[in-house]
Design a protein around this motif. Structure first.
Motif, PDB file in Angstrom:
ATOM      1  N   PRO A  36      11.913  27.599  11.220  1.00 38.65           N
ATOM      2  CA  PRO A  36      12.002  26.149  11.033  1.00 38.65           C
ATOM      3  C   PRO A  36      11.153  25.390  12.046  1.00 38.65           C
ATOM      4  O   PRO A  36      11.086  25.769  13.222  1.00 38.65           O
ATOM      5  CB  PRO A  36      13.495  25.854  11.227  1.00 38.65           C
ATOM      6  CG  PRO A  36      14.021  27.006  12.024  1.00 38.65           C
ATOM      7  CD  PRO A  36      13.223  28.196  11.600  1.00 38.65           C
ATOM      8  N   THR A  37      10.493  24.340  11.574  1.00 35.07           N
ATOM      9  CA  THR A  37       9.701  23.498  12.464  1.00 35.07           C
ATOM     10  C   THR A  37      10.629  22.608  13.275  1.00 35.07           C
ATOM     11  O   THR A  37      11.558  22.011  12.724  1.00 35.07           O
ATOM     12  CB  THR A  37       8.751  22.612  11.641  1.00 35.07           C
ATOM     13  OG1 THR A  37       7.904  23.446  10.849  1.00 35.07           O
ATOM     14  CG2 THR A  37       7.889  21.741  12.557  1.00 35.07           C
ATOM     15  N   PRO A  38      10.435  22.528  14.593  1.00 35.95           N
ATOM     16  CA  PRO A  38      11.307  21.670  15.421  1.00 35.95           C
ATOM     17  C   PRO A  38      11.297  20.226  14.938  1.00 35.95           C
ATOM     18  O   PRO A  38      10.265  19.724  14.484  1.00 35.95           O
ATOM     19  CB  PRO A  38      10.705  21.793  16.820  1.00 35.95           C
ATOM     20  CG  PRO A  38       9.921  23.062  16.794  1.00 35.95           C
ATOM     21  CD  PRO A  38       9.406  23.213  15.399  1.00 35.95           C
ATOM     22  N   SER A  39      12.445  19.576  15.042  1.00 33.01           N
ATOM     23  CA  SER A  39      12.528  18.160  14.687  1.00 33.01           C
ATOM     24  C   SER A  39      11.792  17.330  15.727  1.00 33.01           C
ATOM     25  O   SER A  39      11.394  17.841  16.787  1.00 33.01           O
ATOM     26  CB  SER A  39      13.987  17.720  14.616  1.00 33.01           C
ATOM     27  OG  SER A  39      14.583  17.788  15.909  1.00 33.01           O
ATOM     28  N   ALA A  40      11.614  16.033  15.441  1.00 31.44           N
ATOM     29  CA  ALA A  40      10.935  15.152  16.385  1.00 31.44           C
ATOM     30  C   ALA A  40      11.679  15.116  17.722  1.00 31.44           C
ATOM     31  O   ALA A  40      11.057  15.164  18.791  1.00 31.44           O
ATOM     32  CB  ALA A  40      10.816  13.746  15.802  1.00 31.44           C
ATOM     33  N   GLY A  41      13.016  15.059  17.656  1.00 31.04           N
ATOM     34  CA  GLY A  41      13.804  15.046  18.888  1.00 31.04           C
ATOM     35  C   GLY A  41      13.652  16.322  19.678  1.00 31.04           C
ATOM     36  O   GLY A  41      13.517  16.289  20.910  1.00 31.04           O
ATOM     37  N   GLU A  42      13.670  17.466  18.991  1.00 31.09           N
ATOM     38  CA  GLU A  42      13.501  18.754  19.670  1.00 31.09           C
ATOM     39  C   GLU A  42      12.111  18.869  20.286  1.00 31.09           C
ATOM     40  O   GLU A  42      11.945  19.417  21.387  1.00 31.09           O
ATOM     41  CB  GLU A  42      13.744  19.893  18.680  1.00 31.09           C
ATOM     42  CG  GLU A  42      15.193  20.027  18.235  1.00 31.09           C
ATOM     43  CD  GLU A  42      15.365  21.015  17.087  1.00 31.09           C
ATOM     44  OE1 GLU A  42      16.474  21.555  16.929  1.00 31.09           O
ATOM     45  OE2 GLU A  42      14.381  21.233  16.340  1.00 31.09           O
ATOM     46  N   THR A  43      11.102  18.345  19.580  1.00 24.46           N
ATOM     47  CA  THR A  43       9.736  18.387  20.105  1.00 24.46           C
ATOM     48  C   THR A  43       9.615  17.555  21.376  1.00 24.46           C
ATOM     49  O   THR A  43       8.958  17.975  22.342  1.00 24.46           O
ATOM     50  CB  THR A  43       8.745  17.857  19.046  1.00 24.46           C
ATOM     51  OG1 THR A  43       8.829  18.673  17.869  1.00 24.46           O
ATOM     52  CG2 THR A  43       7.321  17.888  19.584  1.00 24.46           C
TER      53      THR A  43
END
Length: 303
Positions: free
Chosen positions: A237-244
């Motif tokens: 899964p691609t990291p969410s904006a918050g995780e990034t």
């Protein structure tokens, strides 16, 4: 890129006047320098660019160790990925030079607005090739991962790429004049005689080094984001904006601060030195090519 790639104004040339033909068609020697000299410069600095890329994922090696690793495989290893940056360098360097003046005239003479417009154009042209180059330069790619398409002008870290280019270009386009005033003031205060050309070159260099240092965290963050994209297993899964954002903040803190403190680390000095070496080399090489192109045009009487 050259991103991250500042260049000096051509000697003997001026910003185009409103309504003049040079507004739409920049001077031929400048276009020749960009079209022919740009690719040569971008290929020549490939080891310096690769050193910056490697440094983004290597937080233990020194300045010398980074370059030793780059050249461990000889010239072929040091220049890996350089060919991908040559073709985009043609429009990239034409944009960084003559087109800046076109944008400035179109935007009411604002150097700041022209810098942003020029940086956006540069990112649209160079982002794909620089991202592919970065992903090729670093080992540890996940098995079966697809590298970035060099013709695709957007992807991971593209906003950071734009911000990096804007800051780097601001050195010569925005900070140079204040630096010139400062150098002249120091010379007057100390009764030192300095030729106007020497003052301009020194001021450009100081401004360029300052902009290079300020753009370093953004360059490293861009490299971190594009390298992370190919280190994830296919299907992950691609990291969410918050995780990034959380990952980016953790990366910058680890890269530039002493653990547990807010003090800059020796690693920060290393990365700033790498970045300044890269930009200063581009400045010197392309400046020489640009001046040589103008001198050749003048000596041959070409119009």
């Amino acid at each position: 890129g050259a991103g991250h790639s500042p260049m000096p104004p051509a000697s003997g040339s001026a910003a185009p006047r409103p309504g003049s033909s040079s507004l739409l068609l920049p001077e031929p020697p400048l276009l020749a320098a960009g079209a022919c000299g740009g690719p040569v410069v971008m290929f020549a600095v490939t080891p310096l660019r690769n050193a910056l890329t490697v440094a983004a994922s290597n937080q233990t090696s020194s300045f010398v160790q980074i370059y030793a690793g780059i050249f461990r495989g000889g010239a072929r290893g040091a220049w890996v990925g350089g060919a991908f940056t040559m073709l985009p360098a043609v429009p990239q360097f034409c944009v960084l030079g003559p087109m800046f003046h076109v944008y400035r005239q179109a935007l009411g003479g604002s150097a700041g607005a022209a810098v942003v417009a020029t940086a956006l154009t540069e990112t649209l042209i160079a982002y794909g090739a620089e991202t592919r180059n970065a992903q090729l330069a670093v080992p540890g790619r996940a098995q079966g991962v697809i590298l970035h398409n060099p013709m695709r002008p957007f992807g991971p870290g593209v906003g950071v790429h734009l911000l990096r280019n804007t800051i780097a270009m601001s050195g010569l386009r925005v900070l140079s004049e204040p630096c010139q005033r400062g150098v002249r003031a120091v010379c007057e205060a100390t009764n030192v005689k300095m030729q106007p050309t020497t003052c301009t070159v020194l001021s450009d260099l100081v401004a360029n080094l300052a902009a290079s240092a300020l753009s370093t965290p953004f360059h490293q963050l861009y490299c971190f984001l594009v390298i992370s994209a190919v280190q994830r297993a296919p299907g992950a899964p691609t990291p969410s904006a918050g995780e990034t954002v959380v990952e980016a903040a953790a990366f910058l803190r680890k890269a530039f601060l002493v653990p547990g403190t807010n003090r800059p680390s020796s690693l920060a000095l290393r990365d700033i030195s790498l970045r300044c070496a890269y930009n200063a080399t581009i400045f010197t090489l392309f400046g020489a090519i640009e001046r040589g192109s103008i001198d050749l045009w003048s000596s041959r009487g070409w119009s």
